[in-house]
Scaffold this motif. Structure first.
Motif, short mmCIF file in Angstrom:
data_model
loop_
_atom_site.label_atom_id
_atom_site.label_comp_id
_atom_site.label_asym_id
_atom_site.label_seq_id
_atom_site.Cartn_x
_atom_site.Cartn_y
_atom_site.Cartn_z
N SER A 8 0.85 -1.19 0.00
CA SER A 8 0.00 0.00 0.00
C SER A 8 0.89 1.24 0.00
CB SER A 8 -0.90 0.02 1.24
OG SER A 8 -0.13 -0.06 2.42
N GLU A 9 0.39 2.32 -0.56
CA GLU A 9 1.16 3.57 -0.55
C GLU A 9 1.29 4.10 0.87
OE1 GLU A 9 0.73 8.06 -2.42
OE2 GLU A 9 0.06 6.34 -3.60
N ASP A 40 19.98 0.65 4.19
CA ASP A 40 21.03 1.62 4.48
C ASP A 40 20.90 2.86 3.59
OD1 ASP A 40 22.14 0.08 6.47
OD2 ASP A 40 23.74 -0.75 5.21
N ALA A 41 20.63 2.63 2.31
CA ALA A 41 20.51 3.75 1.37
C ALA A 41 19.30 4.60 1.70
CB ALA A 41 20.43 3.22 -0.06
N LEU A 42 18.19 3.98 2.06
CA LEU A 42 16.97 4.73 2.37
C LEU A 42 17.15 5.56 3.63
CD1 LEU A 42 14.04 5.44 1.84
CD2 LEU A 42 13.38 3.37 3.09
N VAL A 64 6.87 12.07 7.33
CA VAL A 64 6.78 10.64 7.02
C VAL A 64 8.11 10.14 6.49
CG1 VAL A 64 5.61 8.92 5.59
CG2 VAL A 64 4.31 10.82 6.56
N VAL A 65 8.73 10.93 5.61
CA VAL A 65 10.04 10.56 5.07
C VAL A 65 11.08 10.55 6.18
CG1 VAL A 65 11.90 11.35 3.56
CG2 VAL A 65 9.54 11.34 2.74
N LEU A 125 8.60 4.39 0.64
CA LEU A 125 9.50 4.14 -0.48
C LEU A 125 8.70 3.47 -1.59
CD1 LEU A 125 12.44 4.23 -1.55
CD2 LEU A 125 12.70 1.89 -0.67
N SER A 126 8.83 4.02 -2.79
CA SER A 126 8.12 3.47 -3.95
C SER A 126 9.09 2.70 -4.84
CB SER A 126 7.49 4.61 -4.75
OG SER A 126 7.04 4.14 -6.00
#
Length: 231
Positions: A8-9, A40-42, A64-65, A125-126
């Motif tokens: 889910s988004e 790690d990247a996110l 949220v990010v 994350l998309s």
């Protein structure tokens, strides 16, 4: 039968207390190293001032990010609870019998794939994102999922096109795969498509008399459930 779902988004952030995610405890442990790389990247990207732009979200979702930076320490919950929204409301994953839930895989931009019982925190994350140091996520996961996903039996694919790019079945698997497409007036309508995919998935996972064993049986089961007669 295996049912493939998109995430889910929006997602439940998780409980206020509890254990954090353990990557080594998630299903498909062959993906642990790949999951570590994306995680790690996110976390690194989400701490940057331009994180919303890099992750393709509006400035209103900055908080949220920012929560992505606590993914390793925030309490985790079952994926069946974390994923919410139109499709998941119709499917109602938490109420599925354990035998049915084991036939579900969620394709995820962060985790690769998850089973409903896997415990993870909410995240943003998309699959359409390109992460620094990782690259386009669909291409990244396609390399890894091709090695670990070899489903037996019929596959019911409820993924959106963005997530379908992360795993493409080989010719043998494609011959026993049914992609669920919802069209109204010649056009795909996102909201109704998500709702209908959730209903179709639930109908197939909870039907009596055994699981469909080939694409034709899937079509017949769906037709009988919704219109009272097989195709």
């Amino acid at each position: 039968m295996l049912v493939l779902l998109p995430p889910s988004e929006t997602k439940w952030a998780g409980p206020p207390r509890g254990a954090a995610v353990r990557l080594d405890a998630l299903s498909h442990p062959d993906l642990t190293a790949a999951r570590e790389q994306v995680l790690d990247a996110l976390v690194e990207v989400s701490a940057r001032p331009d994180a919303p732009e890099l992750l393709g979200v509006g400035a209103s979702l900055r908080d949220v990010v920012a929560a992505n930076t606590t993914l390793r320490t925030r309490p985790a919950a079952r994926a069946a609870q974390v994923y919410t929204g139109v499709l998941y409301d119709a499917l109602d994953l938490p109420s599925l019998p354990a035998s049915a839930a084991r036939r579900v895989l969620v394709v995820s931009a962060l985790w690769g794939v998850l089973q409903p019982r896997d415990r993870v925190p909410g995240y943003r994350l998309s699959m359409g994102t390109s992460l620094p140091g990782v690259g386009p996520l669909a291409a990244f996961w396609r390399r890894h999922l091709t090695e670990v996903l070899h489903p037996a039996g019929v596959v019911v694919d409820c993924r959106s096109s963005t997530y379908a790019a992360a795993w493409v079945p080989d010719a043998e698997t494609a011959a026993r795969t049914v992609a669920v497409r919802v069209v109204a007036g010649g056009k795909v309508v996102s909201h109704h498509a998500k709702h209908t995919r959730g209903l179709v998935a639930r109908a197939l996972l909870t039907r009596g008399g055994g699981r469909p064993r080939d694409p034709r049986a899937v079509g017949a089961s769906v037709s009988e459930h919704f219109w009272g007669e097989a195709l």
